[in-house]
Write an enzyme that holds these catalytic residues in place. Structure first.
Site, short mmCIF file in Angstrom:
data_model
loop_
_atom_site.label_atom_id
_atom_site.label_comp_id
_atom_site.label_asym_id
_atom_site.label_seq_id
_atom_site.Cartn_x
_atom_site.Cartn_y
_atom_site.Cartn_z
N HIS A 19 0.85 -1.19 0.00
CA HIS A 19 0.00 0.00 0.00
C HIS A 19 0.88 1.24 0.00
O HIS A 19 1.86 1.31 0.73
CB HIS A 19 -0.90 0.01 1.24
CG HIS A 19 -2.08 0.91 1.06
ND1 HIS A 19 -3.27 0.48 0.51
CD2 HIS A 19 -2.25 2.22 1.35
CE1 HIS A 19 -4.12 1.49 0.46
NE2 HIS A 19 -3.54 2.57 0.97
N ASP A 35 -13.70 3.39 6.96
CA ASP A 35 -12.64 4.06 6.22
C ASP A 35 -13.15 4.50 4.85
O ASP A 35 -12.82 5.59 4.39
CB ASP A 35 -11.42 3.14 6.06
CG ASP A 35 -10.36 3.83 5.21
OD1 ASP A 35 -9.95 4.96 5.59
OD2 ASP A 35 -9.98 3.30 4.16
N ARG A 79 -12.70 13.00 3.82
CA ARG A 79 -11.42 13.70 4.05
C ARG A 79 -10.91 14.32 2.76
O ARG A 79 -10.31 15.40 2.77
CB ARG A 79 -10.38 12.71 4.60
CG ARG A 79 -10.62 12.37 6.06
CD ARG A 79 -9.77 11.18 6.49
NE ARG A 79 -8.36 11.39 6.23
CZ ARG A 79 -7.53 10.44 5.80
NH1 ARG A 79 -7.95 9.21 5.57
NH2 ARG A 79 -6.27 10.72 5.59
N SER A 118 -6.34 4.76 8.45
CA SER A 118 -7.03 4.47 7.19
C SER A 118 -6.35 3.29 6.49
O SER A 118 -6.99 2.31 6.10
CB SER A 118 -7.00 5.73 6.31
OG SER A 118 -7.26 5.42 4.96
N LYS A 144 -7.75 -0.95 6.39
CA LYS A 144 -8.01 -1.69 5.13
C LYS A 144 -7.14 -2.93 5.05
O LYS A 144 -7.59 -3.99 4.65
CB LYS A 144 -7.64 -0.81 3.93
CG LYS A 144 -8.66 0.24 3.58
CD LYS A 144 -8.37 0.81 2.20
CE LYS A 144 -7.31 1.87 2.21
NZ LYS A 144 -7.74 3.18 2.62
N1 URA Z 1 -4.06 6.06 1.52
C1 URA Z 1 -5.08 5.61 2.28
O1 URA Z 1 -5.57 4.50 2.11
N2 URA Z 1 -5.56 6.42 3.24
C2 URA Z 1 -5.06 7.64 3.47
O2 URA Z 1 -5.52 8.29 4.35
C3 URA Z 1 -3.99 8.10 2.66
C4 URA Z 1 -3.51 7.29 1.69
#
Ligand code: URA
Length: 435
Positions: A82, A161, A168, A183, A187
């Site tokens: 990620h 999220d 956001r 966040s 995930k």
């Molecule tokens: N990637 C994400 O999944 N969440 C964030 O807040 C920023 C980048």
């Protein structure tokens, strides 16, 4: 408990209890707490911060807002990666098939563009037919069958999220360490991967602009992951200039496909190799990063990553002909070549400004739920360190209208700096934290 009291407590800089965080997150997920209260709370968190315990509680509250997957039935280890968000970051499109080509399943829940930074889901949706909305059952089946699955959050996985992320994006509450860490980790934990590589971006085109903040973000994410038994590595990588040459959804898909054919830009290829090598190491397929690098490079050279890409895209309903025929991607009606206004060395390309101007072109969102224009964006012909003569091609802008192209050109030229002296190519990776 009342949402307004929790907002006020954070506004006043106090730490929230685990119960308060859970109350707020579950209430927001159910719709009992409206967007305007969640926006005020997110702004209070951005301004006042959270300690590590609160950040971990927030991540876990978001995990518990929905189901969690158990990937044990797919493979002994499923790895994920990620990025914390950058400009021109199409790494997943290349790295996931590279790693899966070596027999290591990759199951990934991705997000959409956020502020100036692009999102993998928006990129994938520029492939005709590609379906990012999978049920949990489909998510499992896809990774088992194709070796790769990349989808959006379902209504069932970390739904808090999903809602908060979109809010956001349009309330200027993205660049907050606790909000980003929770966040991402919610995930990752909910989608069940046992091991993950976090690509923590640092620089003008990242949410963390200093190495110190990026390191702090990496450390808290590693700590959250380890508390729930996940193996986590964080790569601190540079995001001062865009990654690779292309910025914009279809343009980035095209660059990813070229990379899978072995013709990618050097910086982007190297970045993919670093991330893939770490994923392979975590998965136990490579003893050292060096072995991982060699294995990863091999999948580009022998076409096996490209073959997995086709299978993956087709498996999620996408038109896999894209792997051999980029003309099936939507094209913007107008292309405008921007040339170097002076001779010299390109000393900087402000990645944030490039991200913002690509949003203005239509590649990202100004308001929650806005559609994105997949075809628009930019493709650089030169990167930092290049020596150019006046009039040499610097970049091609892909736009809907002449007016949009002209505006983008002015912004782009203002985002570039020049030097008469030789400029060294900037570093790609600052550090790797192996949890
Ligand atoms: N990637 C994400 O999944 N969440 C964030 O807040 C920023 C980048």
């Amino acid at each position: 408990m009342r949402a307004v009291d929790i907002i006020a407590k954070k506004r006043d800089g106090l730490a929230l209890s685990s119960a308060e965080i859970d109350f707020f997150i579950q209430g927001y997920t159910r719709g009992d707490i409206p967007d305007y209260q969640a926006a005020a709370w997110a702004m209070a968190v951005l301004l006042k911060g959270m300690n590590n315990r609160e950040t971990t509680d927030l991540a876990m509250a978001m995990v518990h807002s929905g189901q969690t997957l158990n990937m044990d039935r797919v493979a002994p280890v499923v790895v994920d990666k990620h990025s914390t968000g950058g400009v021109g970051d199409k790494t997943t499109l290349v790295v996931a098939p590279m790693v899966a080509a070596l027999g290591q399943p990759v199951a990934k829940m991705s997000g959409r563009g956020l502020g100036f930074s692009g999102g993998t889901l928006d990129k994938l949706e520029s492939i005709p037919g590609y379906n990012v909305s999978l049920t949990i059952d489909e998510f499992f089946k896809a990774v088992a069958r194709n070796g790769v699955v990349v989808a959006g959050q379902t209504a069932d996985l970390a739904p808090a999220d999903g809602k908060l992320y979109a809010l956001r994006d349009v309330t200027a509450t993205v660049p907050s360490l606790p909000l980003i860490a929770s966040s991402i980790m919610s995930k990752k934990i909910a989608s069940g991967a046992q091991a993950m590589v976090l690509d923590v971006k640092v620089g003008r085109g990242a949410f963390m602009t200093t190495l110190k903040d990026a390191r702090a973000l990496a450390e808290i994410m590693i700590s959250i992951g380890e508390q729930v038994g996940r193996r986590v590595t964080a790569v601190l990588s540079s995001m001062d200039q865009p990654l690779g040459n292309a910025v914009g959804n279809t343009l980035e898909v095209a660059e990813a496909v070229e990379t899978l054919h072995g013709c990618g830009p050097a910086d982007f290829v190297e970045h993919c190799v670093v991330i893939a090598a770490e994923m392979l190491r975590l998965a136990g397929l490579a003893e050292t990063p060096e072995t991982g690098r060699a294995l990863a490079k091999g999948t580009l050279a022998d076409g096996s990553a490209l073959a997995v890409f086709k299978k993956w895209v087709a498996g999620q309903g996408g038109d896999a002909r894209v792997a051999d025929d980029l003309s099936i991607l939507e094209q913007a009606p107008l292309r405008q070549v921007v040339t170097a206004p002076q001779s010299g060395y390109l000393a900087g390309i402000d990645a944030r400004e490039v991200g913002l101007l690509s949003v203005e072109l239509g590649a990202g969102r100004e308001r929650k739920g806005d559609p994105v224009d997949h075809a628009v964006g930019l493709v650089f012909a030169a990167k930092v360190g290049a020596q150019l003569e006046t009039g040499d091609a610097l970049c091609t802008i892909h736009a809907r209208t002449q007016e949009a192209a002209d505006r983008a050109q002015v912004r782009l030229l203002a985002a570039c700096t020049w030097s008469e002296e030789l400029v060294a190519e900037p570093p790609l990776v600052y550090d790797i934290l192996r949890g």
